[in-house]
Design an enzyme around this catalytic site. Structure first.
Site, PDB file in Angstrom:
ATOM      1  N   LYS A   9      -5.292   6.061   7.462  1.00 13.37           N
ATOM      2  CA  LYS A   9      -4.800   4.863   8.141  1.00 13.37           C
ATOM      3  C   LYS A   9      -4.921   5.000   9.665  1.00 13.37           C
ATOM      4  O   LYS A   9      -5.067   6.113  10.192  1.00 13.37           O
ATOM      5  CB  LYS A   9      -3.335   4.637   7.736  1.00 13.37           C
ATOM      6  CG  LYS A   9      -3.162   4.359   6.245  1.00 13.37           C
ATOM      7  CD  LYS A   9      -1.724   4.023   5.900  1.00 13.37           C
ATOM      8  CE  LYS A   9      -1.593   3.678   4.422  1.00 13.37           C
ATOM      9  NZ  LYS A   9      -0.238   3.179   4.083  1.00 13.37           N
ATOM     10  N   TYR A  49      -3.750  -5.240  -0.408  1.00 12.32           N
ATOM     11  CA  TYR A  49      -2.290  -5.194  -0.587  1.00 12.32           C
ATOM     12  C   TYR A  49      -1.778  -6.491  -1.238  1.00 12.32           C
ATOM     13  O   TYR A  49      -0.693  -6.959  -0.904  1.00 12.32           O
ATOM     14  CB  TYR A  49      -1.610  -4.971   0.758  1.00 12.32           C
ATOM     15  CG  TYR A  49      -1.726  -3.541   1.295  1.00 12.32           C
ATOM     16  CD1 TYR A  49      -1.430  -2.445   0.492  1.00 12.32           C
ATOM     17  CD2 TYR A  49      -2.107  -3.296   2.614  1.00 12.32           C
ATOM     18  CE1 TYR A  49      -1.528  -1.143   0.980  1.00 12.32           C
ATOM     19  CE2 TYR A  49      -2.203  -1.988   3.109  1.00 12.32           C
ATOM     20  CZ  TYR A  49      -1.909  -0.923   2.276  1.00 12.32           C
ATOM     21  OH  TYR A  49      -1.990   0.367   2.750  1.00 12.32           O
ATOM     22  N   PHE A  57       7.905  -7.043   4.933  1.00 11.55           N
ATOM     23  CA  PHE A  57       7.206  -6.124   5.836  1.00 11.55           C
ATOM     24  C   PHE A  57       5.691  -6.356   5.858  1.00 11.55           C
ATOM     25  O   PHE A  57       4.979  -5.684   6.610  1.00 11.55           O
ATOM     26  CB  PHE A  57       7.495  -4.666   5.454  1.00 11.55           C
ATOM     27  CG  PHE A  57       7.109  -4.278   4.049  1.00 11.55           C
ATOM     28  CD1 PHE A  57       5.793  -3.958   3.732  1.00 11.55           C
ATOM     29  CD2 PHE A  57       8.066  -4.236   3.041  1.00 11.55           C
ATOM     30  CE1 PHE A  57       5.439  -3.600   2.446  1.00 11.55           C
ATOM     31  CE2 PHE A  57       7.709  -3.886   1.740  1.00 11.55           C
ATOM     32  CZ  PHE A  57       6.390  -3.564   1.444  1.00 11.55           C
ATOM     33  N   ARG A  85      -2.897  11.410  -5.601  1.00  9.38           N
ATOM     34  CA  ARG A  85      -1.540  10.836  -5.434  1.00  9.38           C
ATOM     35  C   ARG A  85      -0.519  11.953  -5.239  1.00  9.38           C
ATOM     36  O   ARG A  85       0.380  11.849  -4.397  1.00  9.38           O
ATOM     37  CB  ARG A  85      -1.140  10.004  -6.658  1.00  9.38           C
ATOM     38  CG  ARG A  85      -1.785   8.663  -6.777  1.00  9.38           C
ATOM     39  CD  ARG A  85      -1.317   7.643  -5.784  1.00  9.38           C
ATOM     40  NE  ARG A  85       0.005   7.094  -6.064  1.00  9.38           N
ATOM     41  CZ  ARG A  85       0.523   6.049  -5.422  1.00  9.38           C
ATOM     42  NH1 ARG A  85      -0.159   5.451  -4.448  1.00  9.38           N
ATOM     43  NH2 ARG A  85       1.720   5.608  -5.709  1.00  9.38           N
ATOM     44  N   THR A  91       5.904   7.286  -0.948  1.00  8.56           N
ATOM     45  CA  THR A  91       5.519   6.316   0.090  1.00  8.56           C
ATOM     46  C   THR A  91       6.168   6.603   1.439  1.00  8.56           C
ATOM     47  O   THR A  91       5.511   6.581   2.475  1.00  8.56           O
ATOM     48  CB  THR A  91       5.904   4.892  -0.391  1.00  8.56           C
ATOM     49  OG1 THR A  91       5.292   4.661  -1.661  1.00  8.56           O
ATOM     50  CG2 THR A  91       5.435   3.834   0.605  1.00  8.56           C
ATOM     51  N   ARG A 102       1.996  13.158   3.312  1.00 11.89           N
ATOM     52  CA  ARG A 102       3.035  12.352   3.958  1.00 11.89           C
ATOM     53  C   ARG A 102       4.244  13.206   4.309  1.00 11.89           C
ATOM     54  O   ARG A 102       4.869  13.021   5.358  1.00 11.89           O
ATOM     55  CB  ARG A 102       3.425  11.184   3.047  1.00 11.89           C
ATOM     56  CG  ARG A 102       2.332  10.120   2.971  1.00 11.89           C
ATOM     57  CD  ARG A 102       2.605   9.135   1.862  1.00 11.89           C
ATOM     58  NE  ARG A 102       1.699   7.985   1.886  1.00 11.89           N
ATOM     59  CZ  ARG A 102       1.613   7.096   0.919  1.00 11.89           C
ATOM     60  NH1 ARG A 102       2.377   7.217  -0.169  1.00 11.89           N
ATOM     61  NH2 ARG A 102       0.782   6.076   1.009  1.00 11.89           N
ATOM     62  N   ASN A 112       2.314   6.035   7.266  1.00 13.35           N
ATOM     63  CA  ASN A 112       2.372   7.177   6.342  1.00 13.35           C
ATOM     64  C   ASN A 112       1.005   7.811   6.066  1.00 13.35           C
ATOM     65  O   ASN A 112       0.754   8.367   5.001  1.00 13.35           O
ATOM     66  CB  ASN A 112       3.101   6.785   5.048  1.00 13.35           C
ATOM     67  CG  ASN A 112       2.449   5.624   4.349  1.00 13.35           C
ATOM     68  OD1 ASN A 112       1.387   5.157   4.758  1.00 13.35           O
ATOM     69  ND2 ASN A 112       3.061   5.161   3.288  1.00 13.35           N
ATOM     70  N   HIS A 115      -3.695   6.226   2.391  1.00 12.93           N
ATOM     71  CA  HIS A 115      -3.583   5.427   1.166  1.00 12.93           C
ATOM     72  C   HIS A 115      -4.259   6.189   0.039  1.00 12.93           C
ATOM     73  O   HIS A 115      -5.306   6.804   0.241  1.00 12.93           O
ATOM     74  CB  HIS A 115      -4.277   4.066   1.327  1.00 12.93           C
ATOM     75  CG  HIS A 115      -4.499   3.376   0.013  1.00 12.93           C
ATOM     76  ND1 HIS A 115      -3.496   2.686  -0.637  1.00 12.93           N
ATOM     77  CD2 HIS A 115      -5.589   3.329  -0.816  1.00 12.93           C
ATOM     78  CE1 HIS A 115      -3.968   2.221  -1.800  1.00 12.93           C
ATOM     79  NE2 HIS A 115      -5.232   2.601  -1.921  1.00 12.93           N
ATOM     80  N   GLU A 126     -10.777  -0.879  -5.868  1.00 10.63           N
ATOM     81  CA  GLU A 126     -10.689  -0.585  -4.429  1.00 10.63           C
ATOM     82  C   GLU A 126     -11.999  -0.001  -3.907  1.00 10.63           C
ATOM     83  O   GLU A 126     -12.456  -0.345  -2.812  1.00 10.63           O
ATOM     84  CB  GLU A 126      -9.517   0.374  -4.165  1.00 10.63           C
ATOM     85  CG  GLU A 126      -8.171  -0.301  -4.403  1.00 10.63           C
ATOM     86  CD  GLU A 126      -6.981   0.641  -4.287  1.00 10.63           C
ATOM     87  OE1 GLU A 126      -7.176   1.841  -4.031  1.00 10.63           O
ATOM     88  OE2 GLU A 126      -5.849   0.155  -4.455  1.00 10.63           O
TER      89      GLU A 126
HETATM   90  P1  TYD Z   1       2.952   0.767  -1.908  1.00 16.88           P
HETATM   91  O1  TYD Z   1       1.716   0.311  -2.625  1.00 16.88           O
HETATM   92  O2  TYD Z   1       4.285   0.360  -2.465  1.00 16.88           O
HETATM   93  O3  TYD Z   1       3.013   2.367  -1.741  1.00 16.88           O
HETATM   94  P2  TYD Z   1       1.896   3.512  -1.712  1.00 16.88           P
HETATM   95  O4  TYD Z   1       1.106   3.399  -0.425  1.00 16.88           O
HETATM   96  O5  TYD Z   1       2.703   4.783  -1.753  1.00 16.88           O
HETATM   97  O6  TYD Z   1       1.021   3.338  -2.930  1.00 16.88           O
HETATM   98  O7  TYD Z   1       2.913   0.228  -0.405  1.00 16.88           O
HETATM   99  C1  TYD Z   1       1.702   0.139   0.296  1.00 16.88           C
HETATM  100  C2  TYD Z   1       1.976   0.396   1.751  1.00 16.88           C
HETATM  101  O8  TYD Z   1       2.854  -0.589   2.260  1.00 16.88           O
HETATM  102  C3  TYD Z   1       2.688   1.726   2.044  1.00 16.88           C
HETATM  103  O9  TYD Z   1       1.796   2.818   2.050  1.00 16.88           O
HETATM  104  C4  TYD Z   1       3.275   1.445   3.389  1.00 16.88           C
HETATM  105  C5  TYD Z   1       3.635  -0.041   3.311  1.00 16.88           C
HETATM  106  N1  TYD Z   1       5.072  -0.228   3.046  1.00 16.88           N
HETATM  107  C6  TYD Z   1       5.914  -0.565   4.105  1.00 16.88           C
HETATM  108  O10 TYD Z   1       5.466  -0.714   5.242  1.00 16.88           O
HETATM  109  N2  TYD Z   1       7.249  -0.743   3.848  1.00 16.88           N
HETATM  110  C7  TYD Z   1       7.779  -0.586   2.620  1.00 16.88           C
HETATM  111  O11 TYD Z   1       9.026  -0.760   2.432  1.00 16.88           O
HETATM  112  C8  TYD Z   1       6.914  -0.235   1.529  1.00 16.88           C
HETATM  113  C9  TYD Z   1       7.445  -0.062   0.132  1.00 16.88           C
HETATM  114  C10 TYD Z   1       5.566  -0.079   1.791  1.00 16.88           C
END
Ligand code: TYD
Length: 153
Positions: A9, A49, A57, A85, A91, A102, A112, A115, A126
């Site tokens: 990212k 997304y 958010f 993963r 997350t 992370r 974080n 992805h 994807e």
């Molecule tokens: P998600 O697909 O829930 O998690 P992951 O990346 O662990 O598969 O969310 C996608 C991205 O959205 C996550 O990496 C960062 C962002 N995000 C936020 O900014 N705030 C939040 O509360 C959550 C759940 C995700």
């Protein structure tokens, strides 16, 4: 072998963590078979997304993902989705286990670092979203049998 998509990212690019993350991927033994830098736009982020578009958010997430280019990678290996993963961690970087990407490099739920596709089906969708077929290289590393036993492949 299974494939998964990784995105370094903007926060990883800005913090000069490209090498750290790529090093972990290489050290683990995942095979990098596609890799490029690209600038994301709102259209591709809305698709990527799509499960989050209604979250409060979401606008900030899109903004953060466009602040600089990203690096996208196709990773290959047995159970590559689960392996990457697990390396990525949960997350929120504040809750992610130490030893994960992370957990070691993030203190944020949004910034974080990386992805990681969350299922084989999503990984293939994807990969097709971010890569053209000719950008993926289906080579076999010469050290394949140092990564896996012969009866694992
Ligand atoms: P998600 O697909 O829930 O998690 P992951 O990346 O662990 O598969 O969310 C996608 C991205 O959205 C996550 O990496 C960062 C962002 N995000 C936020 O900014 N705030 C939040 O509360 C959550 C759940 C995700």
């Amino acid at each position: 072998m299974e494939r998964t998509l990784a995105i370094l990212k903007p926060c990883a690019i800005e913090r000069s963590l490209i090498g750290e993350v790529v090093k972990r991927i290489e050290q683990k033994g995942l095979i990098i078979c596609g890799m490029k830098m690209m600038q994301l736009d709102e259209k591709i982020l809305r698709a990527h997304y799509s499960h989050l578009v209604d979250k409060p958010f979401f606008p900030l997430l899109v903004e953060s993902m466009m602040t600089s280019p990203v690096i996208v990678m196709v990773l290959k290996g047995i159970d590559a989705v689960e392996v990457f993963r697990n390396m990525t961690g949960s997350t929120n970087g504040r809750k992610a286990a130490p030893g994960t990407i992370r957990g070691d490099f993030s203190v944020s739920g949004q910034q974080n670092i990386v992805h990681a596709s969350d299922s084989v089906e999503n990984a293939e969708a994807e990969i097709n979203r971010f890569f053209r077929p000719e950008e993926i290289f289906d080579y076999i590393p010469s050290g394949l049998y140092d990564l896996y036993a012969k009866d694992e492949i």
